[in-house]
Design a protein around this motif. Sequence first.
Motif, PDB file in Angstrom:
ATOM      1  N   TYR A 194       0.858  -1.182   0.000  1.00 49.97           N
ATOM      2  CA  TYR A 194       0.000   0.000   0.000  1.00 49.97           C
ATOM      3  C   TYR A 194       0.899   1.238   0.000  1.00 49.97           C
ATOM      4  N   THR A 195       0.639   2.156  -0.925  1.00 46.01           N
ATOM      5  CA  THR A 195       1.397   3.416  -0.938  1.00 46.01           C
ATOM      6  C   THR A 195       0.410   4.574  -0.963  1.00 46.01           C
ATOM      7  N   LEU A 196       0.617   5.524  -0.076  1.00 43.41           N
ATOM      8  CA  LEU A 196      -0.223   6.729  -0.084  1.00 43.41           C
ATOM      9  C   LEU A 196       0.670   7.934  -0.290  1.00 43.41           C
ATOM     10  N   THR A 197       0.333   8.766  -1.275  1.00 45.51           N
ATOM     11  CA  THR A 197       1.100   9.971  -1.561  1.00 45.51           C
ATOM     12  C   THR A 197       0.209  11.181  -1.338  1.00 45.51           C
ATOM     13  N   VAL A 198       0.640  12.049  -0.451  1.00 49.97           N
ATOM     14  CA  VAL A 198      -0.128  13.282  -0.247  1.00 49.97           C
ATOM     15  C   VAL A 198       0.120  14.163  -1.467  1.00 49.97           C
ATOM     16  N   THR A 199      -0.921  14.466  -2.215  1.00 53.54           N
ATOM     17  CA  THR A 199      -0.746  15.204  -3.471  1.00 53.54           C
ATOM     18  C   THR A 199      -1.202  16.658  -3.374  1.00 53.54           C
ATOM     19  N   ASP A 200      -2.214  16.918  -2.558  1.00 55.93           N
ATOM     20  CA  ASP A 200      -2.724  18.287  -2.450  1.00 55.93           C
ATOM     21  C   ASP A 200      -3.261  18.468  -1.028  1.00 55.93           C
TER      22      ASP A 200
ATOM     23  N   THR B  99       2.427  -4.183   3.504  1.00 55.29           N
ATOM     24  CA  THR B  99       3.300  -3.076   3.897  1.00 55.29           C
ATOM     25  C   THR B  99       2.616  -1.772   3.512  1.00 55.29           C
ATOM     26  N   VAL B 100       2.937  -0.715   4.245  1.00 56.01           N
ATOM     27  CA  VAL B 100       2.376   0.606   3.956  1.00 56.01           C
ATOM     28  C   VAL B 100       3.528   1.591   3.833  1.00 56.01           C
ATOM     29  N   LYS B 101       3.507   2.373   2.766  1.00 56.02           N
ATOM     30  CA  LYS B 101       4.537   3.404   2.582  1.00 56.02           C
ATOM     31  C   LYS B 101       3.842   4.742   2.371  1.00 56.02           C
ATOM     32  N   LEU B 102       4.300   5.765   3.050  1.00 54.97           N
ATOM     33  CA  LEU B 102       3.709   7.090   2.880  1.00 54.97           C
ATOM     34  C   LEU B 102       4.707   8.009   2.183  1.00 54.97           C
ATOM     35  N   ASN B 103       4.259   8.706   1.157  1.00 59.27           N
ATOM     36  CA  ASN B 103       5.072   9.760   0.558  1.00 59.27           C
ATOM     37  C   ASN B 103       4.576  11.086   1.118  1.00 59.27           C
ATOM     38  N   VAL B 104       5.276  11.513   2.161  1.00 58.76           N
ATOM     39  CA  VAL B 104       4.888  12.736   2.877  1.00 58.76           C
ATOM     40  C   VAL B 104       6.144  13.585   3.041  1.00 58.76           C
ATOM     41  N   PRO B 105       6.008  14.862   3.426  1.00 54.13           N
ATOM     42  CA  PRO B 105       7.212  15.679   3.620  1.00 54.13           C
ATOM     43  C   PRO B 105       8.213  14.989   4.554  1.00 54.13           C
ATOM     44  N   GLN B 106       9.492  15.072   4.207  1.00 50.88           N
ATOM     45  CA  GLN B 106      10.519  14.323   4.944  1.00 50.88           C
ATOM     46  C   GLN B 106      10.671  14.789   6.393  1.00 50.88           C
ATOM     47  N   ASP B 107      10.267  16.018   6.703  1.00 55.83           N
ATOM     48  CA  ASP B 107      10.414  16.467   8.106  1.00 55.83           C
ATOM     49  C   ASP B 107       9.230  16.018   8.971  1.00 55.83           C
ATOM     50  N   TRP B 108       8.290  15.249   8.409  1.00 52.53           N
ATOM     51  CA  TRP B 108       7.194  14.714   9.215  1.00 52.53           C
ATOM     52  C   TRP B 108       7.662  13.458   9.956  1.00 52.53           C
ATOM     53  N   ARG B 109       6.978  13.187  11.050  1.00 54.66           N
ATOM     54  CA  ARG B 109       7.196  11.941  11.785  1.00 54.66           C
ATOM     55  C   ARG B 109       5.971  11.065  11.562  1.00 54.66           C
TER      56      ARG B 109
END
Length: 600
Positions: free
Chosen positions: A26-32, A149-159
């Motif tokens: 599973y991949t989630l990308t924050v787009t907007d 598995t879950v992968k998030l594409n979020v800003p790198q400074d997020w936890r």
Amino acid sequence: MNSSFSIKIVLLITFFFSSLIKANDYTLTVTDANHHLAEVEIIFKNVKTKSFSVKLPIWRTGRYQVLNLPSNIRNFEALDANNKPLQFQKDDKNTWRIMVNTPHIVKVKYQVYANLLRSRVSHIDETHAFLDATGVFMYSEAQRNDPLTVKLNVPQDWRSVSGMESIGLHQFQAENYDQLVDSPIESGIHTFDSIKVEEQTYEIVIWGEGNFDMERLKKDIEKLHYQAKSIWKTFPFKRYVYMYHAGDNLRGATEHVNSTIIQTDRMGFYPDKNYNKLIATTAHEFVHTWNVKSYRPAGISPYDYSKENYSDLFWMAEGMTSFYDNLLSVRSEIFSVTEYLENVAKDIHNFKNKPGRSVMSLAESSFDTWLPNNSNRAHNTTVSIYLKGSLVSWLLDKEIRELTSNKKSLDDLHYLLYKQYANSESGYTSHDVKQLLNQMTGVDFSDFWDNYIEGTKEINFDELLAFYGLQIEQKDKKDKNSKPRLSLGVNLKLNMGLSEITRMDFDGPAWKAGLAPGDQLIAIEGYRINNNLDKHLENFEEAKTYELTYFNQGQLKTTKISPIEAPPKKIKIVALDSVTKKQKKHFKSLTNQDHKKSFK
Ligand SMILES: [Zn+2]
């Protein structure tokens, strides 16, 4: 290294890699973030059929209401291993059936609108992404038990934090979809801390700004750990995550397997009157780790995400947890005895003023928990599984103590439920609970069940309180000079400057005068009602008749109404005038605190 040991290692490594290979990704990308949008991609492996269905739940765990979550899905597409589009059709509101050419790998992609902050389903903005899988990630019934598995594409400074095991920056793995559903992810800019208590680690993640007192919170979380241990003896987790959302007027919380999401107003951490609510909620969700997450009523075990899951025991899930949130807070001295008793008094008072208590039983209310509610229905024709559930839990606790000379209590029932039904596939039934009670006390609880769970028998609060050396303070209602407070049996809210009825007491003065919720009160005896009904009533007499003008469906009408004496605004629980040693003992073993003449 001997040969059998090296074979074991090889087997373990093979198992580890084969389980990784099989895992759906599973991949989630924050787009907007601004518009709460994300793209989701799921790669389902080992698809074995030519017709492959994926679904999104219509409800989420911990909230037994249909939320119609698929309405937040857009732009669904299905692809094969070579990224060639696959045909699909919708079978019902939450099922997408994909026609697969060569069964093997199926990719699905879609956009999700994540703006359900207050229902604790999903929320994406520039500062965080809160993701409960039910509203975000689809599943296939055929592969529900497969690892993922879950992968998030979020800003790198997020936890990124979750009850799931972390396998990299913003990456997690779960044993199956059920674990994913019960392990929400909070990714973003946080205030973070953790404590270790005995073998358990507690992580505390706060999103939002507010008047936090992390040290106080940590101290109290440690106290709750020991209180839970005194009931259940062992912990079904090594690591537990307390997630807090601190925002404008937020409230409510949801339990998960080894985490919880608690929402509070950003100023909810101080002073005590705010903090006590927050810590009671914290205790409530923690108790759920055992009661509901470890052992569940039949009917909600295993979860069916596509429809309502019925049980006549939701009152045990919620009411007993409510009973314990207040109780564990006083046992651990987070609450003073006075604060504890104030909460009990509020519950008794609210319950006694609800006409619905004689209309619906706890079992019915549990079963019907999926039906939508409004304040009028809640007040007049139903009972709350939380409110009555917690009062009946207290009554049951007293019955058990009485029958066992105070040797056993509701704590023992919960310990037995944990021992016998932890992770049971089918869950426990009313019959199972009655059997455990019988085993504990030697007495048949069928009558108790018929009266207070299946029936609407009034609880004798004087008797219940007296068992613990307590009573409701009987204040002289009127001194000689002051008149009693009067009431029309209505709750009002201002709507476009008019006082509108939101709720009425069944058989109260407004009810008898033919008024209905939604009616707008205009004038009484020719004088305007403008958020000042109480002022008018101060000048009236009980049982005398007055002329009332009001709008009903926009039409001006007139009726006659007779006020009655209003119930007291609140009640107080105090010590009995004389207290026996036995009553003191009961009180001490319930609350872990000494019984005193006056409570501080
Ligand atoms: Zn709850």
